[in-house]
Design a protein around this motif. Structure first.
Motif, mmCIF file in Angstrom:
data_model
loop_
_atom_site.group_PDB
_atom_site.id
_atom_site.type_symbol
_atom_site.label_atom_id
_atom_site.label_comp_id
_atom_site.label_asym_id
_atom_site.label_seq_id
_atom_site.Cartn_x
_atom_site.Cartn_y
_atom_site.Cartn_z
ATOM 1 N N ILE A 1 2.382 8.292 -7.953
ATOM 2 C CA ILE A 1 2.453 7.195 -6.995
ATOM 3 C C ILE A 1 2.254 5.905 -7.781
ATOM 4 O O ILE A 1 1.266 5.752 -8.482
ATOM 5 N N MET A 2 3.225 5.005 -7.680
ATOM 6 C CA MET A 2 3.160 3.759 -8.431
ATOM 7 C C MET A 2 3.484 2.568 -7.542
ATOM 8 O O MET A 2 4.620 2.110 -7.531
ATOM 9 N N PRO A 3 2.531 2.056 -6.795
ATOM 10 C CA PRO A 3 2.809 0.818 -6.063
ATOM 11 C C PRO A 3 2.893 -0.340 -7.055
ATOM 12 O O PRO A 3 2.049 -0.474 -7.936
ATOM 13 N N SER B 260 0.830 -1.196 0.000
ATOM 14 C CA SER B 260 0.000 0.000 0.000
ATOM 15 C C SER B 260 0.866 1.248 0.000
ATOM 16 O O SER B 260 2.077 1.189 0.168
ATOM 17 N N VAL B 261 0.217 2.393 -0.205
ATOM 18 C CA VAL B 261 0.905 3.678 -0.261
ATOM 19 C C VAL B 261 0.204 4.634 0.683
ATOM 20 O O VAL B 261 -1.015 4.740 0.684
ATOM 21 N N PHE B 262 0.981 5.360 1.487
ATOM 22 C CA PHE B 262 0.440 6.400 2.349
ATOM 23 C C PHE B 262 1.083 7.711 1.945
ATOM 24 O O PHE B 262 2.293 7.843 1.949
ATOM 25 N N ASN B 263 0.272 8.697 1.574
ATOM 26 C CA ASN B 263 0.801 9.967 1.101
ATOM 27 C C ASN B 263 0.110 11.113 1.811
ATOM 28 O O ASN B 263 -1.104 11.110 1.988
ATOM 29 N N ILE C 198 10.682 -5.031 -13.105
ATOM 30 C CA ILE C 198 11.738 -4.052 -12.902
ATOM 31 C C ILE C 198 11.601 -2.816 -13.793
ATOM 32 O O ILE C 198 11.927 -1.703 -13.384
ATOM 33 N N LEU C 199 11.104 -2.948 -15.015
ATOM 34 C CA LEU C 199 11.011 -1.795 -15.934
ATOM 35 C C LEU C 199 9.588 -1.281 -16.097
ATOM 36 O O LEU C 199 9.320 -0.515 -17.026
ATOM 37 N N ASN C 200 8.668 -1.653 -15.233
ATOM 38 C CA ASN C 200 7.301 -1.126 -15.305
ATOM 39 C C ASN C 200 7.285 0.309 -14.812
ATOM 40 O O ASN C 200 7.703 0.601 -13.697
ATOM 41 N N ALA C 201 6.804 1.207 -15.635
ATOM 42 C CA ALA C 201 6.759 2.617 -15.231
ATOM 43 C C ALA C 201 5.472 3.269 -15.669
ATOM 44 O O ALA C 201 4.821 2.869 -16.544
#
Length: 73
Positions: free
Chosen positions: A27-29, A17-20, A70-73
């Motif tokens: 934001i890219m989890p 998860s991401v907390f911002n 690894i290269l997912n953006a």
């Protein structure tokens, strides 16, 4: 635009998860999972009757290496 944030209490954050708080550009989890499920595995509802007589799930993975993230953006 700047953000003005008051008090924040974080009890827990999950592993994927991401907390911002405040400004953010991107934001890219990223996560991946391999799920094996047999007959009747993901059924939901009230009063289900599932009959799986002698059911098996093939979990053999012949290639042993899956695509990376690894290269997912």
């Amino acid at each position: 635009m700047p953000a003005i944030v008051g008090v924040a209490q974080v009890i827990s954050v999950g592993s994927s998860s991401v907390f911002n708080i405040g400004d953010v550009y991107k934001i890219m989890p990223i996560s991946n999972a391999k799920t094996f499920s047999g007959a009747g595995s993901f059924n939901t509802g009230d009063g289900m009757n599932v009959y799986n007589h002698q059911s098996t799930t093939n979990t053999y993975d012949s290639d042993s290496i899956d695509q990376g993230i690894i290269l997912n953006a």
